[in-house]
Design a protein around this motif. Structure first.
Motif, PDB file in Angstrom:
ATOM      1  N   VAL A   1       0.839  -1.206   0.000  1.00 44.81           N
ATOM      2  CA  VAL A   1       0.000   0.000   0.000  1.00 44.81           C
ATOM      3  C   VAL A   1       0.869   1.250   0.000  1.00 44.81           C
ATOM      4  CG1 VAL A   1      -1.647   1.364   1.353  1.00 44.81           C
ATOM      5  CG2 VAL A   1      -2.017  -1.089   1.055  1.00 44.81           C
ATOM      6  N   ALA A   2       1.941   1.225   0.805  1.00 42.26           N
ATOM      7  CA  ALA A   2       2.836   2.393   0.862  1.00 42.26           C
ATOM      8  C   ALA A   2       3.493   2.642  -0.489  1.00 42.26           C
ATOM      9  CB  ALA A   2       3.895   2.180   1.941  1.00 42.26           C
ATOM     10  N   GLU A   3       3.938   1.578  -1.154  1.00 40.85           N
ATOM     11  CA  GLU A   3       4.588   1.747  -2.451  1.00 40.85           C
ATOM     12  C   GLU A   3       3.584   2.211  -3.512  1.00 40.85           C
ATOM     13  OE1 GLU A   3       7.840  -0.385  -5.346  1.00 40.85           O
ATOM     14  OE2 GLU A   3       6.512  -1.692  -4.196  1.00 40.85           O
ATOM     15  N   MET A   4       2.390   1.671  -3.484  1.00 45.23           N
ATOM     16  CA  MET A   4       1.352   2.098  -4.414  1.00 45.23           C
ATOM     17  C   MET A   4       1.040   3.584  -4.221  1.00 45.23           C
ATOM     18  SD  MET A   4      -2.560   0.611  -4.878  1.00 45.23           S
ATOM     19  CE  MET A   4      -2.659   0.220  -3.136  1.00 45.23           C
ATOM     20  N   ALA A   5       0.890   4.002  -2.958  1.00 42.24           N
ATOM     21  CA  ALA A   5       0.584   5.402  -2.671  1.00 42.24           C
ATOM     22  C   ALA A   5       1.712   6.316  -3.152  1.00 42.24           C
ATOM     23  CB  ALA A   5       0.360   5.585  -1.174  1.00 42.24           C
ATOM     24  N   SER A   6       2.959   5.891  -2.962  1.00 37.02           N
ATOM     25  CA  SER A   6       4.110   6.704  -3.379  1.00 37.02           C
ATOM     26  C   SER A   6       4.179   6.818  -4.898  1.00 37.02           C
ATOM     27  CB  SER A   6       5.409   6.088  -2.838  1.00 37.02           C
ATOM     28  OG  SER A   6       5.379   6.030  -1.437  1.00 37.02           O
ATOM     29  N   TYR A   7       3.922   5.717  -5.580  1.00 33.10           N
ATOM     30  CA  TYR A   7       3.915   5.718  -7.048  1.00 33.10           C
ATOM     31  C   TYR A   7       2.807   6.624  -7.579  1.00 33.10           C
ATOM     32  CZ  TYR A   7       2.817   3.934 -11.737  1.00 33.10           C
ATOM     33  OH  TYR A   7       2.528   3.824 -13.074  1.00 33.10           O
ATOM     34  N   LEU A   8       1.621   6.513  -7.012  1.00 31.05           N
ATOM     35  CA  LEU A   8       0.489   7.332  -7.469  1.00 31.05           C
ATOM     36  C   LEU A   8       0.730   8.813  -7.197  1.00 31.05           C
ATOM     37  CD1 LEU A   8      -2.465   5.071  -6.244  1.00 31.05           C
ATOM     38  CD2 LEU A   8      -1.804   5.504  -8.624  1.00 31.05           C
ATOM     39  N   GLU A   9       1.406   9.104  -6.079  1.00 29.26           N
ATOM     40  CA  GLU A   9       1.653  10.513  -5.716  1.00 29.26           C
ATOM     41  C   GLU A   9       2.503  11.216  -6.764  1.00 29.26           C
ATOM     42  OE1 GLU A   9       3.391  14.030  -4.320  1.00 29.26           O
ATOM     43  OE2 GLU A   9       4.579  12.189  -4.644  1.00 29.26           O
ATOM     44  N   THR A  10       3.408  10.472  -7.409  1.00 34.10           N
ATOM     45  CA  THR A  10       4.254  11.096  -8.440  1.00 34.10           C
ATOM     46  C   THR A  10       3.424  11.557  -9.641  1.00 34.10           C
ATOM     47  OG1 THR A  10       4.716   8.988  -9.571  1.00 34.10           O
ATOM     48  CG2 THR A  10       6.224   9.657  -7.802  1.00 34.10           C
ATOM     49  N   MET A  11       2.217  11.014  -9.756  1.00 31.84           N
ATOM     50  CA  MET A  11       1.312  11.422 -10.836  1.00 31.84           C
ATOM     51  C   MET A  11       0.182  12.311 -10.325  1.00 31.84           C
ATOM     52  SD  MET A  11       1.122   7.853 -12.979  1.00 31.84           S
ATOM     53  CE  MET A  11       0.772   6.853 -11.552  1.00 31.84           C
ATOM     54  N   GLY A  12       0.295  12.711  -9.063  1.00 35.47           N
ATOM     55  CA  GLY A  12      -0.705  13.599  -8.487  1.00 35.47           C
ATOM     56  C   GLY A  12      -2.022  12.913  -8.171  1.00 35.47           C
ATOM     57  N   ILE A  13      -1.972  11.596  -7.932  1.00 33.89           N
ATOM     58  CA  ILE A  13      -3.197  10.835  -7.657  1.00 33.89           C
ATOM     59  C   ILE A  13      -3.146  10.289  -6.226  1.00 33.89           C
ATOM     60  CG2 ILE A  13      -4.655   8.893  -8.386  1.00 33.89           C
ATOM     61  CD1 ILE A  13      -3.260   9.037 -11.124  1.00 33.89           C
ATOM     62  N   SER A  14      -4.239  10.452  -5.502  1.00 34.65           N
ATOM     63  CA  SER A  14      -4.343   9.891  -4.155  1.00 34.65           C
ATOM     64  C   SER A  14      -4.867   8.458  -4.250  1.00 34.65           C
ATOM     65  CB  SER A  14      -5.309  10.721  -3.313  1.00 34.65           C
ATOM     66  OG  SER A  14      -6.623  10.649  -3.874  1.00 34.65           O
ATOM     67  N   LEU A  15      -4.833   7.744  -3.135  1.00 38.34           N
ATOM     68  CA  LEU A  15      -5.421   6.403  -3.112  1.00 38.34           C
ATOM     69  C   LEU A  15      -6.915   6.466  -3.419  1.00 38.34           C
ATOM     70  CD1 LEU A  15      -3.651   4.876   0.042  1.00 38.34           C
ATOM     71  CD2 LEU A  15      -3.230   4.253  -2.348  1.00 38.34           C
ATOM     72  N   ALA A  16      -7.601   7.457  -2.824  1.00 36.37           N
ATOM     73  CA  ALA A  16      -9.034   7.624  -3.086  1.00 36.37           C
ATOM     74  C   ALA A  16      -9.280   7.954  -4.557  1.00 36.37           C
ATOM     75  CB  ALA A  16      -9.610   8.713  -2.189  1.00 36.37           C
ATOM     76  N   GLY A  17      -8.395   8.769  -5.120  1.00 37.40           N
ATOM     77  CA  GLY A  17      -8.518   9.108  -6.536  1.00 37.40           C
ATOM     78  C   GLY A  17      -8.331   7.894  -7.422  1.00 37.40           C
ATOM     79  N   LYS A  18      -7.368   7.035  -7.075  1.00 35.43           N
ATOM     80  CA  LYS A  18      -7.148   5.815  -7.854  1.00 35.43           C
ATOM     81  C   LYS A  18      -8.344   4.879  -7.747  1.00 35.43           C
ATOM     82  CE  LYS A  18      -5.461   3.163 -10.674  1.00 35.43           C
ATOM     83  NZ  LYS A  18      -5.212   3.586 -12.058  1.00 35.43           N
ATOM     84  N   LEU A  19      -8.931   4.827  -6.564  1.00 37.01           N
ATOM     85  CA  LEU A  19     -10.112   3.982  -6.379  1.00 37.01           C
ATOM     86  C   LEU A  19     -11.253   4.453  -7.296  1.00 37.01           C
ATOM     87  CD1 LEU A  19     -11.157   1.580  -4.696  1.00 37.01           C
ATOM     88  CD2 LEU A  19     -12.012   3.250  -3.026  1.00 37.01           C
ATOM     89  N   ASP A  20     -11.420   5.763  -7.392  1.00 41.74           N
ATOM     90  CA  ASP A  20     -12.432   6.307  -8.311  1.00 41.74           C
ATOM     91  C   ASP A  20     -12.141   5.893  -9.751  1.00 41.74           C
ATOM     92  OD1 ASP A  20     -13.767   7.513  -6.225  1.00 41.74           O
ATOM     93  OD2 ASP A  20     -12.826   9.473  -6.506  1.00 41.74           O
ATOM     94  N   GLU A  21     -10.861   5.923 -10.125  1.00 45.43           N
ATOM     95  CA  GLU A  21     -10.473   5.524 -11.487  1.00 45.43           C
ATOM     96  C   GLU A  21     -10.775   4.039 -11.739  1.00 45.43           C
ATOM     97  OE1 GLU A  21      -6.447   6.409 -12.433  1.00 45.43           O
ATOM     98  OE2 GLU A  21      -6.688   8.597 -12.257  1.00 45.43           O
ATOM     99  N   ILE A  22     -10.513   3.221 -10.723  1.00 48.43           N
ATOM    100  CA  ILE A  22     -10.782   1.777 -10.845  1.00 48.43           C
ATOM    101  C   ILE A  22     -12.275   1.545 -11.067  1.00 48.43           C
ATOM    102  CG2 ILE A  22     -10.818  -0.407  -9.557  1.00 48.43           C
ATOM    103  CD1 ILE A  22      -8.165   0.552  -8.229  1.00 48.43           C
ATOM    104  N   TYR A  23     -13.104   2.242 -10.292  1.00 49.60           N
ATOM    105  CA  TYR A  23     -14.544   2.065 -10.434  1.00 49.60           C
ATOM    106  C   TYR A  23     -15.060   2.647 -11.753  1.00 49.60           C
ATOM    107  CZ  TYR A  23     -14.753   0.504  -5.563  1.00 49.60           C
ATOM    108  OH  TYR A  23     -14.585  -0.201  -4.393  1.00 49.60           O
ATOM    109  N   ALA A  24     -14.415   3.706 -12.213  1.00 43.67           N
ATOM    110  CA  ALA A  24     -14.813   4.275 -13.510  1.00 43.67           C
ATOM    111  C   ALA A  24     -14.505   3.296 -14.645  1.00 43.67           C
ATOM    112  CB  ALA A  24     -14.089   5.600 -13.746  1.00 43.67           C
ATOM    113  N   GLU A  25     -13.392   2.555 -14.490  1.00 42.47           N
ATOM    114  CA  GLU A  25     -12.986   1.630 -15.547  1.00 42.47           C
ATOM    115  C   GLU A  25     -13.739   0.304 -15.494  1.00 42.47           C
ATOM    116  OE1 GLU A  25      -8.919  -0.256 -17.542  1.00 42.47           O
ATOM    117  OE2 GLU A  25      -8.779   1.115 -15.821  1.00 42.47           O
TER     118      GLU A  25
END
Length: 607
Positions: free
Chosen positions: A439-463
């Motif tokens: 989870v920590a590595e995923m959050a760090s990777y997403l942060e480099t693209m300006g995406i939060s965990l909650a934001g990624k979850l929204d993207e997953i549900y959108a897809e």
């Protein structure tokens, strides 16, 4: 101390059981407690302690600590150990040389119970690998596979109240035991109840030639494997995110420190009040991070004081993981187990595709329990990997994983909604340490693209489509009432296997029915369920035409009727407010039409 022949409760069978226990018991404090009940004439308490026995099941033993046969104490642990070793030796021919891994958590008596078990094993010529200090539960199944052992035992009650303890057993495949081993061990316990005097003697156990401490060696290989799986070490090293961690008064702190170091993260901020093992769990009513904000109150305070935006929390034996994230408004969102399952499922697939860009996904598997989110199924339908569901509990997922591995399949991930996650097949069980680092590595990777965990979850549900849940339960102390509720659903039109066909007068049709109590499943060609059937518990799943999946089941340990609902929407249905309204309407109708709480005098879950 009063003589045993002075026991006279007026119940001959009870008197004999008390005398037997007193003659076999080796703990003076426990004997004094029983003597007080005898002196007070407390027949009701004595009957509860001696006329029923704590039974060994698929989760091993778990219960309150105290004297008697219905609680965990030295004598019951000795009887369990004697029965276990006899069964082990009769089932696995080279069990003595293969050995058994032993671990324990920080609860009262955990180390003592582990040492008693170790003494019984070496007395029977069985090699023992016992950790020299408290360890995470996943270190036991990991050790079983590492040393190719016959079995593993973890003394823990996980996130239960402080009064409880437990005895969890893993088999030689590295997974929790299932039938027939549970029944075989229980039968063997009952056949070996009289304790040998040597079974209580733990002196010199650490220097026994069959005894060794695997901790240092396991630490090296476990964390090396974890390090080798890190995808973006430089990103981890340079992340601006600050993580706060709580061990919830459990065993996790030292191990999560090592895990963060292996993954190249800067040290996390620790919740000092909950950092070290404390069997009394003084800062939390329930030491279970699944409780959400009520259990993470101190973590949020610590994170706020340190400008930290992500909380990671283990339960006391560090096999579960909770996570919370602060949004831009400064509000904390505690992710559900299903939401973390979606995020980690996406991450483990991403991880695999980056590592093996040309891999064929048809031999790649992810698993979830029947009452967990179907988000992995939706991902599988689009991405091409294989999704499977199992019965509730990691014992089922773990044993299915071992079968898949024998077939040379790749298992990336498995999860259950009760915040249990298996990231890779290094440990064939839920593992809160490795999941925390993922989870920590995923959050760090997403942060480099300006995406939060909650934001990624929204993207997953959108897809893959929104997957929204509403899970709860009703309390019912009358077993006959519970049975009548389920029998009514099975005979809805007065005939067997005539279940409800819809709710709200046909507004929401039902297209699939799977009854794992009777084995009926109308989605299979012969109407027979594929998953294992158990007549001793109630469990029925209804699939609605609009994508809602409902499971009604009873609890094995509590007087509850649980319901799990998830509305699995297609990706083109994006109006979340509208979907929530549909879910709320359907759940209200399901409760009213299927459970009939007023008619059956069910007690609603307290808020």
């Amino acid at each position: 101390m009063a003589p045993k022949d002075s026991v006279n409760t007026g119940n001959t069978i009870l008197d004999e059981k008390i005398k037997e226990w007193l003659s076999w018991n080796n703990d003076s404090a426990a004997e004094n407690e029983i003597q007080n009940y005898i002196n007070e004439g407390d027949v009701s308490t004595l009957s509860k302690l001696f006329l029923t026995r704590l039974e060994f099941g698929t989760a091993g033993l778990r219960g309150r600590m105290g004297p008697g046969y219905s609680q965990l104490n030295d004598l019951v642990i000795v009887q369990t150990g004697q029965g276990f070793v006899k069964y082990l030796l009769s089932t696995i021919s080279d069990a003595k040389t293969k050995g058994v891994v032993l671990g324990y958590d920080g609860r009262h008596h955990s180390k003592r119970f582990a040492e008693l078990t170790a003494a019984i094993l070496v007395n029977n010529g069985v090699r023992v690998y016992m950790y020299s200090k408290v360890c995470p539960t996943p270190f036991v199944p990991y050790g079983v596979l590492k040393y190719k052992c016959a079995a593993g035992i973890m003394v823990t009650a996980s996130h239960n109240p402080k009064e409880d303890n437990g005895y969890k057993v893993y088999w030689d495949n590295g997974a929790q035991i299932i039938s027939p081993h549970d029944k075989g061990i229980q039968k063997s316990i009952l056949a070996n109840l009289e304790p040998l005097e040597s079974s209580f003697n733990t002196s010199g156990i650490n220097s026994h030639q069959l005894f060794s401490d695997p901790l240092e060696n396991v630490m090296q290989t476990y964390f090396k494997t974890l390090k080798d799986m890190v995808l973006y070490p430089e990103t981890n090293k340079n992340t601006v995110l600050k993580f706060t961690y709580t061990a919830m008064h459990g065993v996790g702190y030292d191990y999560m420190v090592k895990a963060f170091d292996a993954a190249k993260f800067k040290p996390f901020i620790v919740v000092e009040e909950q950092k070290d093992p404390d069997p009394d769990f003084p800062t939390v009513k329930f030491p279970n991070p699944e409780e959400g904000k009520s259990a993470l109150d101190l973590s949020m305070r610590t994170a706020n004081q340190n400008a930290s935006g992500i909380i990671l929390a283990n339960d006391p034996d560090a096999d579960r993981l909770a996570c919370a994230e602060k949004n831009q408004k400064g509000e904390w969102r505690v992710f559900t187990g299903n939401e973390l399952g979606a995020l980690l499922g996406w991450w483990m697939l991403h991880h695999h595709q980056v590592r093996y860009p040309d891999a064929n996904l048809s031999d790649v598997f992810m698993l979830a329990s029947t009452v967990s989110s179907k988000i992995l199924r939706s991902m599988a339908n689009k991405e091409g990997f294989t999704f499977e569901e199992t019965l509730t509990g990691f014992k089922w997922m773990g044993n299915r994983v071992t079968e898949l591995l024998r077939q040379k399949k790749t298992v990336l991930f498995a999860f259950e909604e009760a915040i249990g996650f298996m990231c890779s097949s290094t440990v064939i069980d839920k593992d809160g340490i490795s999941a925390g680092v993922r989870v920590a590595e995923m959050a760090s990777y997403l942060e480099t693209m300006g995406i939060s965990l909650a934001g990624k979850l929204d993207e997953i549900y959108a897809e893959y489509g929104h997957h929204i849940s509403d899970n709860s339960y009703y309390i019912c102390h009358e077993q006959l009432v519970i049975k009548s509720i389920f029998e009514r659903l099975r005979n809805f039109n007065g005939k067997p296997n005539t279940y409800p066909s819809s709710i709200l007068g046909g507004k929401y049709p039902i297209i699939g029915i799977r009854d794992l109590t009777t084995g009926y499943d109308n989605t299979q060609p012969d109407n027979k369920a594929i998953l294992p059937v158990s007549k001793s518990s109630q469990m029925v799943t209804f699939t609605f035409e609009n994508g809602l999946v409902l499971t009604l089941r009873t609890s094995g340990t509590e007087p509850k009727i649980k319901y799990y609902t998830e509305l699995c929407a297609s990706p083109n249905k994006q109006d979340l407010t509208e979907l929530k309204d549909v879910l709320n309407e359907m759940v209200a109708a399901i409760v009213l039409e299927f459970l009939q709480p007023e008619l059956n005098a069910l007690i609603a879950r307290s808020s």
